[in-house]
Motif scaffolding. Sequence first.
Motif, PDB file in Angstrom:
ATOM      1  N   ASP A   1      17.478 -40.620  -3.248  1.00 27.26           N
ATOM      2  CA  ASP A   1      17.489 -41.649  -3.878  1.00 27.26           C
ATOM      3  C   ASP A   1      16.404 -41.801  -4.525  1.00 27.26           C
ATOM      4  N   ILE A   2      16.365 -41.760  -5.867  1.00 31.46           N
ATOM      5  CA  ILE A   2      15.043 -42.295  -6.136  1.00 31.46           C
ATOM      6  C   ILE A   2      15.301 -44.219  -6.666  1.00 31.46           C
ATOM      7  N   GLU A   3      14.529 -44.848  -5.718  1.00 32.55           N
ATOM      8  CA  GLU A   3      14.540 -46.132  -6.164  1.00 32.55           C
ATOM      9  C   GLU A   3      13.684 -46.670  -6.107  1.00 32.55           C
ATOM     10  N   THR A   4      13.226 -48.149  -5.899  1.00 28.83           N
ATOM     11  CA  THR A   4      11.946 -48.913  -6.574  1.00 28.83           C
ATOM     12  C   THR A   4      10.902 -47.957  -5.807  1.00 28.83           C
ATOM     13  N   VAL A   5      10.281 -47.890  -4.645  1.00 28.25           N
ATOM     14  CA  VAL A   5       9.223 -47.529  -4.104  1.00 28.25           C
ATOM     15  C   VAL A   5       9.165 -46.157  -4.144  1.00 28.25           C
ATOM     16  N   ALA A   6      10.259 -45.283  -4.384  1.00 24.48           N
ATOM     17  CA  ALA A   6       9.979 -43.566  -4.265  1.00 24.48           C
ATOM     18  C   ALA A   6       9.479 -43.745  -6.464  1.00 24.48           C
ATOM     19  N   ARG A   7      10.413 -44.630  -7.327  1.00 26.39           N
ATOM     20  CA  ARG A   7       9.989 -44.567  -8.291  1.00 26.39           C
ATOM     21  C   ARG A   7       8.379 -44.531  -8.808  1.00 26.39           C
ATOM     22  N   GLU A   8       7.797 -45.217  -8.079  1.00 24.89           N
ATOM     23  CA  GLU A   8       6.147 -46.156  -8.118  1.00 24.89           C
ATOM     24  C   GLU A   8       5.526 -44.529  -7.553  1.00 24.89           C
ATOM     25  N   GLU A   9       6.340 -44.081  -6.286  1.00 22.75           N
ATOM     26  CA  GLU A   9       5.112 -43.676  -5.934  1.00 22.75           C
ATOM     27  C   GLU A   9       4.774 -42.176  -6.647  1.00 22.75           C
ATOM     28  N   ILE A  10       6.045 -42.142  -6.954  1.00 24.84           N
ATOM     29  CA  ILE A  10       6.530 -40.398  -8.028  1.00 24.84           C
ATOM     30  C   ILE A  10       5.068 -40.875  -9.100  1.00 24.84           C
ATOM     31  N   ALA A  11       5.578 -42.007 -10.006  1.00 26.17           N
ATOM     32  CA  ALA A  11       5.299 -42.410 -11.560  1.00 26.17           C
ATOM     33  C   ALA A  11       3.574 -42.302 -10.814  1.00 26.17           C
ATOM     34  N   GLY A  12       3.223 -42.446  -9.893  1.00 20.34           N
ATOM     35  CA  GLY A  12       1.679 -42.910  -9.695  1.00 20.34           C
ATOM     36  C   GLY A  12       0.800 -41.781  -9.833  1.00 20.34           C
ATOM     37  N   ASP A  13       2.328 -40.250  -8.914  1.00 20.09           N
ATOM     38  CA  ASP A  13       1.080 -38.701  -9.316  1.00 20.09           C
ATOM     39  C   ASP A  13       1.410 -38.643  -9.926  1.00 20.09           C
ATOM     40  N   PHE A  14       2.188 -38.857 -10.885  1.00 19.00           N
ATOM     41  CA  PHE A  14       2.174 -38.199 -12.261  1.00 19.00           C
ATOM     42  C   PHE A  14       0.890 -38.689 -13.324  1.00 19.00           C
ATOM     43  N   TRP A  15       0.781 -40.261 -13.208  1.00 20.55           N
ATOM     44  CA  TRP A  15      -0.564 -40.374 -13.429  1.00 20.55           C
ATOM     45  C   TRP A  15      -1.719 -39.970 -12.455  1.00 20.55           C
ATOM     46  N   PHE A  16      -1.731 -39.736 -12.036  1.00 15.00           N
ATOM     47  CA  PHE A  16      -2.956 -38.507 -11.112  1.00 15.00           C
ATOM     48  C   PHE A  16      -3.288 -38.084 -11.406  1.00 15.00           C
ATOM     49  N   VAL A  17      -2.012 -36.578 -11.171  1.00 15.61           N
ATOM     50  CA  VAL A  17      -2.501 -35.989 -12.303  1.00 15.61           C
ATOM     51  C   VAL A  17      -2.569 -35.791 -13.564  1.00 15.61           C
ATOM     52  N   ALA A  18      -2.155 -36.892 -14.006  1.00 16.30           N
ATOM     53  CA  ALA A  18      -2.972 -36.198 -15.710  1.00 16.30           C
ATOM     54  C   ALA A  18      -4.417 -36.775 -15.542  1.00 16.30           C
ATOM     55  N   HIS A  19      -4.351 -37.865 -15.261  1.00 13.96           N
ATOM     56  CA  HIS A  19      -6.444 -38.424 -15.051  1.00 13.96           C
ATOM     57  C   HIS A  19      -6.896 -36.911 -14.606  1.00 13.96           C
ATOM     58  N   ALA A  20      -6.072 -36.520 -13.321  1.00 15.25           N
ATOM     59  CA  ALA A  20      -7.327 -35.084 -13.048  1.00 15.25           C
ATOM     60  C   ALA A  20      -7.443 -33.816 -13.786  1.00 15.25           C
ATOM     61  N   TYR A  21      -6.664 -33.764 -14.346  1.00 17.51           N
ATOM     62  CA  TYR A  21      -6.838 -32.709 -15.849  1.00 17.51           C
ATOM     63  C   TYR A  21      -7.624 -33.137 -16.351  1.00 17.51           C
TER      64      TYR A  21
END
Length: 109
Positions: A73-93
């Motif tokens: 169940d991807i609700e608010t907490v999960a949504r923000e955590e997942i999106a934050g890690d996508f952002w991290f990956v983009a910046h890391a590369y």
Amino acid sequence: MNIGNQQVTAHPFLTALYADGYYPDHVVDRGKAILLRLCERIEAERPADLAALYVLTQAATDEFNALQDDDFDIETVAREEIAGDFWFVAHAYGFADADDEELIATRDW
């Protein structure tokens, strides 16, 4: 393939989800694996620009969509955590100009 980016190998993906008993670790592990496969693809394919990066991140987002359909169940907490890690990956590369929403534009969560 091993991930060569030191920032990525040191990053604790989805930590808020692991810390929250609502999310079973075995399911969060599957989400973490999606993000690590994304990193492997970025290193293997070396996207030349944001458009090429978005193709990869949106494919990974589609995997999260399927994971949600299964048992996550991807609700608010999960949504923000997942999106934050996508952002991290983009910046890391080196994609500091990546748009947060475009990275995960295909999401249905």
